[in-house]
Design a protein around this motif. Structure first.
Motif, mmCIF file in Angstrom:
data_model
loop_
_atom_site.group_PDB
_atom_site.id
_atom_site.type_symbol
_atom_site.label_atom_id
_atom_site.label_comp_id
_atom_site.label_asym_id
_atom_site.label_seq_id
_atom_site.Cartn_x
_atom_site.Cartn_y
_atom_site.Cartn_z
ATOM 1 N N ASN A 171 0.872 -1.162 0.000
ATOM 2 C CA ASN A 171 0.000 0.000 0.000
ATOM 3 C C ASN A 171 0.917 1.221 0.000
ATOM 4 O OD1 ASN A 171 -2.671 -1.382 0.540
ATOM 5 N ND2 ASN A 171 -1.535 -2.045 2.344
ATOM 6 N N ILE A 172 0.854 2.022 -1.044
ATOM 7 C CA ILE A 172 1.743 3.184 -1.152
ATOM 8 C C ILE A 172 0.897 4.452 -1.090
ATOM 9 C CG2 ILE A 172 3.381 4.416 -2.632
ATOM 10 C CD1 ILE A 172 4.288 1.751 -3.729
ATOM 11 N N MET A 173 1.328 5.390 -0.255
ATOM 12 C CA MET A 173 0.681 6.693 -0.171
ATOM 13 C C MET A 173 1.683 7.782 -0.493
ATOM 14 S SD MET A 173 -1.973 6.576 3.029
ATOM 15 C CE MET A 173 -3.366 5.420 2.998
ATOM 16 N N VAL A 174 1.222 8.743 -1.293
ATOM 17 C CA VAL A 174 2.050 9.864 -1.726
ATOM 18 C C VAL A 174 1.295 11.153 -1.452
ATOM 19 C CG1 VAL A 174 3.088 11.002 -3.733
ATOM 20 C CG2 VAL A 174 3.184 8.505 -3.529
ATOM 21 N N GLY A 175 1.959 12.075 -0.778
ATOM 22 C CA GLY A 175 1.444 13.435 -0.642
ATOM 23 C C GLY A 175 2.343 14.378 -1.415
ATOM 24 N N THR A 176 1.805 15.476 -1.926
ATOM 25 C CA THR A 176 2.622 16.414 -2.702
ATOM 26 C C THR A 176 2.464 17.833 -2.183
ATOM 27 O OG1 THR A 176 0.994 17.083 -4.382
ATOM 28 C CG2 THR A 176 2.127 14.979 -4.732
ATOM 29 N N VAL A 177 3.451 18.665 -2.486
ATOM 30 C CA VAL A 177 3.383 20.073 -2.106
ATOM 31 C C VAL A 177 2.340 20.816 -2.941
ATOM 32 C CG1 VAL A 177 5.762 20.142 -1.261
ATOM 33 C CG2 VAL A 177 5.284 20.693 -3.661
ATOM 34 N N ASP A 178 1.860 20.175 -3.982
ATOM 35 C CA ASP A 178 0.766 20.757 -4.769
ATOM 36 C C ASP A 178 -0.591 20.548 -4.112
ATOM 37 O OD1 ASP A 178 2.554 21.548 -6.784
ATOM 38 O OD2 ASP A 178 2.453 19.565 -7.725
ATOM 39 N N GLY A 179 -0.630 19.764 -3.024
ATOM 40 C CA GLY A 179 -1.865 19.562 -2.289
ATOM 41 C C GLY A 179 -2.545 18.235 -2.515
ATOM 42 N N ASP A 180 -1.931 17.344 -3.309
ATOM 43 C CA ASP A 180 -2.549 16.045 -3.604
ATOM 44 C C ASP A 180 -2.261 15.035 -2.505
ATOM 45 O OD1 ASP A 180 -3.609 16.636 -6.245
ATOM 46 O OD2 ASP A 180 -1.522 16.674 -6.920
ATOM 47 N N ILE A 181 -3.241 14.158 -2.257
ATOM 48 C CA ILE A 181 -2.996 12.944 -1.487
ATOM 49 C C ILE A 181 -3.443 11.773 -2.357
ATOM 50 C CG2 ILE A 181 -3.177 14.115 0.722
ATOM 51 C CD1 ILE A 181 -5.924 12.827 1.121
ATOM 52 N N TYR A 182 -2.606 10.742 -2.427
ATOM 53 C CA TYR A 182 -2.786 9.666 -3.414
ATOM 54 C C TYR A 182 -2.465 8.322 -2.787
ATOM 55 C CZ TYR A 182 -1.641 6.737 -7.492
ATOM 56 O OH TYR A 182 -1.564 5.718 -8.410
ATOM 57 N N TYR A 183 -3.210 7.312 -3.187
ATOM 58 C CA TYR A 183 -2.992 5.932 -2.729
ATOM 59 C C TYR A 183 -3.009 4.990 -3.920
ATOM 60 C CZ TYR A 183 -4.321 1.260 -1.112
ATOM 61 O OH TYR A 183 -4.390 -0.099 -0.911
ATOM 62 N N VAL A 184 -2.112 3.988 -3.899
ATOM 63 C CA VAL A 184 -2.170 2.899 -4.870
ATOM 64 C C VAL A 184 -1.813 1.598 -4.159
ATOM 65 C CG1 VAL A 184 0.231 3.274 -5.615
ATOM 66 C CG2 VAL A 184 -1.360 2.042 -7.107
ATOM 67 N N ARG A 185 -2.561 0.556 -4.476
ATOM 68 C CA ARG A 185 -2.268 -0.799 -3.981
ATOM 69 C C ARG A 185 -1.334 -1.427 -5.006
ATOM 70 N NH1 ARG A 185 -4.350 -3.698 0.227
ATOM 71 N NH2 ARG A 185 -4.806 -5.925 -0.006
ATOM 72 N N ASN A 186 -0.067 -1.217 -4.788
ATOM 73 C CA ASN A 186 0.961 -1.414 -5.800
ATOM 74 C C ASN A 186 1.428 -2.865 -5.883
ATOM 75 O OD1 ASN A 186 3.210 -0.028 -7.505
ATOM 76 N ND2 ASN A 186 4.305 -1.374 -6.113
ATOM 77 N N GLY A 187 1.862 -3.256 -7.056
ATOM 78 C CA GLY A 187 2.479 -4.563 -7.212
ATOM 79 C C GLY A 187 2.631 -4.946 -8.676
ATOM 80 N N ARG A 188 3.521 -5.880 -8.904
ATOM 81 C CA ARG A 188 3.755 -6.428 -10.244
ATOM 82 C C ARG A 188 2.844 -7.646 -10.374
ATOM 83 N NH1 ARG A 188 7.843 -5.579 -13.798
ATOM 84 N NH2 ARG A 188 8.334 -7.251 -15.262
ATOM 85 N N VAL A 189 1.686 -7.478 -11.003
ATOM 86 C CA VAL A 189 0.606 -8.456 -10.910
ATOM 87 C C VAL A 189 0.432 -9.206 -12.230
ATOM 88 C CG1 VAL A 189 -1.786 -8.828 -10.231
ATOM 89 C CG2 VAL A 189 -0.550 -6.842 -9.343
ATOM 90 N N PRO A 190 0.646 -10.514 -12.231
ATOM 91 C CA PRO A 190 0.402 -11.294 -13.448
ATOM 92 C C PRO A 190 -1.093 -11.374 -13.774
ATOM 93 C CG PRO A 190 1.783 -12.488 -11.883
ATOM 94 C CD PRO A 190 1.196 -11.327 -11.147
#
Length: 679
Positions: free
Chosen positions: A345-364
């Motif tokens: 589970n990856i979360m990214v915040g930015t100085v532009d004001g965004d908050i973002y989530y992705v359930r990341n992985g290399r998925v076959p």
């Protein structure tokens, strides 16, 4: 030749320059260089100065040569690393990395070598030869625990008990600008791992050209990824799509069956050295593989191969570099789309004001009708992978209307109240969501309540959330205690408790003793319906007796629960804790084990960061022990004593050298000569 010329374009940028390492009052290195290559050189030197032996062990762990240096207890783990070919793949494909990251790797290791050359007495006799590909192998070793853990669960469906895989857990939180006093996102980056061994994080700040990053890295890697740049924060927690499979194979006479055809098993021979006394015995091992992957187990005439989609991948460090230098969310997504990171589970915040989530992985991509929760039929060939899901297929969300997100190892369904990320939306490929409508566990449920109620959050309040020792649903127990024992003084103390495991709280210690005086079946988060008032009263009596007989009259929670380094002279009181055995897990995660009459922390919050994503960001950070591994260093366990035990985090002075200079206690200036980078 073209690759070599490109690499040489990068290297002269730092040649002849100087690298400055400023250490603050906690010994944390702040490294300043003309460019990222010079900063990496300083990173290697600083890591070696503080924790050389653990760094070198990490390279041995990744390449599978620990038993050669330390004995037979490491043989099985070495075999596993040979099974996964970390060294072999990394050596063969190191040349495929970008010229930029190769230059960074080689400068980083030049910094390590410089320290070793200057301090030969600090170099252990078992030190391996340092090679650039070791950084790639270490990256593979680090991420492998997650796909290997997925495969382990599937082997258990076949009745096979695999080698244990280390526990991984974490917290991550994001608040949108509308919920903060600074009108900027606030991120909590809070990985939970062991405080000892390969995953113990190293705190560092790096400044060089386009690189400006504060965070925590694994020893032996040139820069961190967990933390923040001048543009964005990056947090990760365990959980994600299902990326790896186990295949049940039909094997006989050195062959395996696939779609009616008997094919020869691939046989790879390795030699593993095992130290016995003063000698090294070399053991020959043979690793068998099918087209699906290496065979990890045999049972009842069947073989079980493990298919991991990272098997031939080496570009984790390329992706990491793109992440730490991304200028905005679009560039961060482009970096993540390289799909080199493990399921997270990856979360990214930015100085532009965004908050973002992705359930990341290399998925076959799996064919319909194939149950990936258990071993797939290998011989039939009906469940073969059909490529990879593109990044766009993954579970993700940007700027949810709730204005906050948390993932403390929970389903996307429990990340926020009324979460729009429901499993039914991914029903066509359920292994992408890889969860259900699972409610949050106690730690996450408390974090969820805190975030949902948060408004106009200041930096101090965000730190309070990150270190919250509040026990979710303890009020339900207080109601039962009031009902069962309305008059008793001990019961009244518990009923009046503020439901926080603060280090200086006597009621918190009393509540713990009360919960531990119940039977295992009754120590739930919520009071079980089967629990009677009489059982509560008896548990109260036992707890009160323990409090009086085993502890001094003024004992508090922190008298029992402590923090301090193994081998250190002292421990200190600490609050919070992952007290699952008592149904008292708090957002502040610390796992304890008994050491004499104390419960001493050994894992949990391992590099907690609170990031306010203003322009530029402000941040605060703490590690649980200390930066240096040298027992005679003032930074051996100073953060345990002065910060971590007090639920405090210090300023990182990010991009604020003027303020940093007021706190500098040591200064080193390293020349970076043209001959510094060499194998």
């Amino acid at each position: 030749m073209k690759r070599l010329c490109l690499l040489l374009l990068f290297l002269p940028l730092a040649y002849g320059a100087k690298v400055t390492i400023l250490r603050d009052e906690y010994g944390v290195p702040h490294i300043f260089a003309k460019d990222a290559v010079g900063a990496a050189y300083g990173s290697g030197y600083a890591q070696a100065e503080d924790r050389l032996e653990e760094l070198l062990k990490n390279y041995r762990r990744a390449e599978g040569t620990m038993s050669e240096a330390f004995g037979p207890e490491f043989f099985r783990d070495d075999f596993r690393q040979r099974l996964w070919r970390h060294r072999l793949v990394s050596e063969q494909h190191y040349k495929d990395l970008s010229p930029q990251t190769r230059a960074i790797i080689e400068a980083f290791q030049a910094g390590i070598r410089r320290y070793m050359q200057q301090h030969p007495a600090a170099v252990p006799a078992w030190a391996p030869k340092i090679e650039p590909w070791q950084v790639v192998a270490l990256g593979r070793y680090i991420i492998w625990g997650w796909p290997e853990g997925e495969a382990a669960e599937k082997l258990q469906h076949a009745g096979i008990q695999p080698d244990p895989v280390a526990y991984h857990g974490s917290n991550e939180m994001l608040l949108a600008p509308a919920r903060t006093a600074m009108h900027a996102p606030i991120a909590v980056v809070d990985p939970h791992l062991s405080w000892y061994g390969p995953f113990r994080f190293y705190e560092i700040r790096l400044y060089g050209g386009e690189l400006a990053f504060s965070g925590a890295c694994i020893l032996g890697l040139p820069f961190p990824v967990l933390g923040h740049s001048r543009y964005a924060s990056i947090a990760m927690t365990t959980g994600g799509p299902d990326t790896s499979d186990v295949y049940e194979e039909e094997v006989q006479d050195g062959k395996y069956k696939f779609r009616g055809e008997w094919r020869p098993l691939e046989m790879r021979h390795e030699k593993i050295g095992v130290k016995v006394g003063d000698k090294v015995d070399w053991k020959d091992v043979t690793i068998e593989s099918t087209l699906h992957g290496p065979i990890a187990a045999h049972k009842n005439g069947k073989a079980y191969s493990i298919a991991i989609p990272y098997a031939d991948e080496v570009k984790l460090i390329d992706e990491s570099w793109q992440m730490v230098t991304a200028h905005n969310l679009a560039e961060m997504k482009k970096a993540l789309a390289m799909l080199q990171l493990m399921a997270q589970n990856i979360m990214v915040g930015t100085v532009d004001g965004d908050i973002y989530y992705v359930r990341n992985g290399r998925v076959p991509v799996r064919p319909k009708g194939c149950d990936t929760a258990k071993p797939l039929p290998g011989a039939a060939g009906t469940c073969e992978w059909q490529g990879l899901h593109p990044y766009e297929d993954l579970v993700q969300i940007t700027n949810p209307p709730q204005g906050y997100m948390q993932n403390c190892n929970v389903s996307p369904f429990a990340m926020m109240k009324d979460s729009p990320l429901t499993p039914d939306k991914y029903a066509e490929h359920p292994y992408i969501y890889n969860e259900g409508r699972t409610s949050a566990h106690q730690r996450a449920a408390m974090a969820l309540d805190l975030l949902d109620a948060a408004h106009d959050v200041t930096a101090e309040q965000a730190i309070g959330i990150a270190f919250s020792p509040q026990v979710w649903h303890a009020e339900l127990w207080q109601d039962r205690i009031r009902k069962a024992a309305p008059a008793g003084e001990f019961a009244k103390m518990l009923a009046g408790w503020n439901r926080r495991n603060d280090a200086d709280s006597r009621p918190a210690l009393a509540f713990y003793l009360f919960k531990m005086s119940l039977t295992d079946a009754h120590r739930a988060v919520d009071p079980p319906d089967s629990l009677t008032d009489d059982q509560i009263r008896k548990a109260l009596e036992r707890a009160e007796a323990r409090l009086k007989s085993e502890f001094p009259p003024d004992a508090t929670f922190g008298k029992l629960f402590r923090v301090g380094r193994q081998g250190g002279a002292h421990t200190w009181p600490v609050g919070g804790g992952s007290l699952r055995e008592a149904g008292m897990a708090t957002p502040r995660a610390i796992s304890f084990s008994a050491v004499g009459k104390e419960m001493v922390g050994h894992s949990g919050q391992t590099s907690t960061q609170i990031v306010i994503l203003t322009k530029p960001p402000q941040s605060f950070m703490v590690i649980p022990l200390g930066e240096s591994d040298h027992p005679d260093s003032p930074h051996f366990d100073d953060q345990a004593e002065k910060l971590f035990s007090m639920s405090r985090a210090k300023s990182t002075y990010f991009l604020n050298r003027k303020e940093l200079e007021k706190h500098v206690t040591a200064r080193e200036v390293l020349p970076f000569p043209a001959g510094a980078i060499r194998k």
